[in-house]
Design a protein around this motif. Structure first.
Motif, PDB file in Angstrom:
ATOM      1  N   ALA A 289     -21.706 -97.300  17.729  1.00 38.87           N
ATOM      2  CA  ALA A 289     -21.242 -95.927  17.861  1.00 38.87           C
ATOM      3  C   ALA A 289     -20.773 -95.664  19.283  1.00 38.87           C
ATOM      4  CB  ALA A 289     -22.352 -94.945  17.475  1.00 38.87           C
ATOM      5  N   ALA A 290     -19.742 -94.854  19.373  1.00 37.71           N
ATOM      6  CA  ALA A 290     -19.283 -94.349  20.662  1.00 37.71           C
ATOM      7  C   ALA A 290     -19.903 -92.977  20.860  1.00 37.71           C
ATOM      8  CB  ALA A 290     -17.757 -94.255  20.669  1.00 37.71           C
ATOM      9  N   VAL A 291     -20.647 -92.818  21.941  1.00 33.48           N
ATOM     10  CA  VAL A 291     -21.336 -91.559  22.226  1.00 33.48           C
ATOM     11  C   VAL A 291     -20.551 -90.798  23.286  1.00 33.48           C
ATOM     12  CG1 VAL A 291     -23.492 -90.494  22.989  1.00 33.48           C
ATOM     13  CG2 VAL A 291     -23.552 -92.629  21.671  1.00 33.48           C
ATOM     14  N   ALA A 292     -20.305 -89.533  23.017  1.00 28.40           N
ATOM     15  CA  ALA A 292     -19.494 -88.709  23.916  1.00 28.40           C
ATOM     16  C   ALA A 292     -20.044 -88.747  25.335  1.00 28.40           C
ATOM     17  CB  ALA A 292     -19.442 -87.276  23.401  1.00 28.40           C
ATOM     18  N   GLY A 293     -19.191 -89.054  26.292  1.00 28.13           N
ATOM     19  CA  GLY A 293     -19.572 -89.033  27.700  1.00 28.13           C
ATOM     20  C   GLY A 293     -20.340 -90.240  28.173  1.00 28.13           C
ATOM     21  N   LYS A 294     -20.559 -91.250  27.290  1.00 27.79           N
ATOM     22  CA  LYS A 294     -21.334 -92.428  27.669  1.00 27.79           C
ATOM     23  C   LYS A 294     -20.427 -93.664  27.726  1.00 27.79           C
ATOM     24  CE  LYS A 294     -25.351 -90.320  27.662  1.00 27.79           C
ATOM     25  NZ  LYS A 294     -26.136 -90.127  28.899  1.00 27.79           N
ATOM     26  N   ARG A 321     -12.528 -97.826  21.498  1.00 32.47           N
ATOM     27  CA  ARG A 321     -13.772 -97.065  21.588  1.00 32.47           C
ATOM     28  C   ARG A 321     -13.854 -96.200  20.329  1.00 32.47           C
ATOM     29  NH1 ARG A 321     -17.307 -94.539  25.598  1.00 32.47           N
ATOM     30  NH2 ARG A 321     -18.030 -92.579  24.677  1.00 32.47           N
ATOM     31  N   VAL A 322     -14.602 -96.696  19.354  1.00 26.21           N
ATOM     32  CA  VAL A 322     -14.671 -96.025  18.063  1.00 26.21           C
ATOM     33  C   VAL A 322     -16.026 -96.310  17.432  1.00 26.21           C
ATOM     34  CG1 VAL A 322     -13.681 -97.967  16.800  1.00 26.21           C
ATOM     35  CG2 VAL A 322     -13.412 -95.645  15.886  1.00 26.21           C
ATOM     36  N   THR A 323     -16.497 -95.403  16.610  1.00 28.05           N
ATOM     37  CA  THR A 323     -17.741 -95.600  15.870  1.00 28.05           C
ATOM     38  C   THR A 323     -17.427 -96.283  14.547  1.00 28.05           C
ATOM     39  OG1 THR A 323     -18.786 -93.646  16.856  1.00 28.05           O
ATOM     40  CG2 THR A 323     -19.702 -94.450  14.764  1.00 28.05           C
ATOM     41  N   GLN A 324     -18.048 -97.442  14.301  1.00 29.68           N
ATOM     42  CA  GLN A 324     -17.880 -98.169  13.054  1.00 29.68           C
ATOM     43  C   GLN A 324     -19.259 -98.525  12.502  1.00 29.68           C
ATOM     44  OE1 GLN A 324     -15.236-101.475  14.164  1.00 29.68           O
ATOM     45  NE2 GLN A 324     -13.700-100.579  12.821  1.00 29.68           N
ATOM     46  N   LEU A 325     -19.518 -98.094  11.279  1.00 28.49           N
ATOM     47  CA  LEU A 325     -20.824 -98.316  10.660  1.00 28.49           C
ATOM     48  C   LEU A 325     -20.646 -98.935   9.275  1.00 28.49           C
ATOM     49  CD1 LEU A 325     -22.441 -94.858  11.531  1.00 28.49           C
ATOM     50  CD2 LEU A 325     -22.823 -97.025  12.718  1.00 28.49           C
ATOM     51  N   VAL A 326     -21.366-100.036   9.018  1.00 24.62           N
ATOM     52  CA  VAL A 326     -21.424-100.623   7.685  1.00 24.62           C
ATOM     53  C   VAL A 326     -22.516 -99.902   6.901  1.00 24.62           C
ATOM     54  CG1 VAL A 326     -21.856-102.711   6.342  1.00 24.62           C
ATOM     55  CG2 VAL A 326     -20.672-102.870   8.523  1.00 24.62           C
ATOM     56  N   VAL A 327     -22.196 -99.437   5.707  1.00 26.85           N
ATOM     57  CA  VAL A 327     -23.161 -98.763   4.841  1.00 26.85           C
ATOM     58  C   VAL A 327     -23.305 -99.597   3.575  1.00 26.85           C
ATOM     59  CG1 VAL A 327     -23.715 -96.655   3.579  1.00 26.85           C
ATOM     60  CG2 VAL A 327     -22.468 -96.517   5.749  1.00 26.85           C
TER      61      VAL A 327
END
Length: 345
Positions: A289-294, A321-327
């Motif tokens: 995950a990309a966390v805002a400001g981090k 810089r992107v949030t990628q999650l396997v579900v």
């Protein structure tokens, strides 16, 4: 090692989130001078476990010795993926002293054992041992083994339920194929939970198995490497629910990759995943995950509603810089728009 000796291979199997990657990371860092190579078989298209292991590479297990296969179960793609991958590792100079294979959490280990009978590799490698990891807390709760009372109650409530869940069959097949069981996360289960988990394993194992308790994947490599089981010669003694079938299917499970923008905080993402597990019966969530400001990338690992997050490294300039999650869920529980919306908040 000379060319006359077979290279030993350890198969690391276990249910989703049981701690396979954590264990192999520990083995890489504590190889005792052995030159290791690793094959990681992911379920889904986003390679999380392989990336983690490459990130902890050391001289005895450099990044090029870690190969990830994300095109489905390696026992189903032997000729296309598994054999060429093994041959690639055997061609390394210097050759590895030991190969570790991390199976998908949904994989049945016995078909993989049969792959070692292929002429192209049989004379060059041997299965030193099959190690099954079992989450002590989850096993103690009866999630992966038959519970006759619970099944009877479920039958009474729902006439359509007339067999064990696919999850229990996977768990039993992993035990039946194993040479040793590593009982993980014993700190979370507590003494009573560990005792209950041991009782379940003893009841469901086809033969007596040594059980070793561990926390955070920490175990002396001498305990699990060098078993000399030659398991490929002992297939008949490792029964499976799927014996007699020409092949096996993974249609009981499905996975999707959800891509999102920055999340506000790790705690907020954790809350969303916990809610997702409850409302949509999600088995596993893993990714980054990309966390805002981090500036750091957030590693996400969730088993059901139990979520762990940690910053693992800075985002590189050459990556999105992107949030990628396997579900991952049992088939019938994947509602892509609803899951995406739940994770997006």
């Amino acid at each position: 090692m000379t060319d006359l000796l077979k290279i030993p291979v350890t198969i690391v199997t276990g249910f989703l989130g049981a701690g396979k990657t954590t264990l192999i990371s520990h083995l890489i860092r504590n190889a005792g001078g052995k030159r290791l190579a690793v094959i990681v078989n992911e379920f889904g298209t986003l390679g999380v476990d392989g990336d983690i292991l490459k990130g902890c590479a050391i001289p005895d297990c450099p990044a090029e010795n870690v190969i990830e296969l994300a095109n489905g179960c390696i026992c189903c793609t032997v000729a296309d993926d598994f054999i060429p991958t093994v041959e690639t590792l055997l061609a390394l100079d210097p050759r590895p002293d030991h190969i570790l294979i991390e199976t998908s959490g949904l994989a049945l280990p016995k078909p993989l054992l049969k792959a070692f009978d292929w002429p192209a590799i049989r004379s060059r490698i041997t299965v030193d041992g099959v190690i099954a990891l079992a989450d002590a807390e989850a096993v103690a709760a009866g999630r992966f083994a038959p519970d006759l009372a619970a099944v009877d109650a479920q039958r009474a409530a729902d006439p359509s339920v007339d067999h064990e869940t696919p999850l229990s069959e996977v768990f039993e097949d992993q035990l039946a194929c194993a040479d040793m069981v590593l009982l993980t996360k014993v700190d979370l289960a507590g003494p009573d939970g560990v005792a209950a988990a041991r009782a379940v394993i003893a009841a469901e194992s086809a033969r007596p198995l040594p059980v070793v308790e561990l926390v955070d994947g920490v175990v002396d490599p001498r305990v699990i490497l060098g078993l000399g089981a030659a398991a490929e010669n002992d297939i008949a003694a490792r029964p499976s629910h799927h014996d007699g079938e020409d092949d096996h299917e993974h249609d009981d499970f499905n996975s999707i990759v959800v891509e999102l923008d920055d999340v506000s905080t790790p705690a907020d993402l954790t809350t969303r995943i916990e809610r997702l597990a409850t409302e949509y019966a999600i088995l596993r969530v893993k990714g980054y995950a990309a966390v805002a400001g981090k500036p750091m990338r957030l590693l996400v690992q969730a088993v059901g509603a139990r979520v762990r997050t940690q910053y693992d490294r800075p985002w590189r300039g050459d990556e999105r810089r992107v949030t990628q999650l396997v579900v991952i869920a049992e088939r019938g529980h994947i509602d892509t728009p609803a899951i995406t919306a739940a994770l997006a908040g």
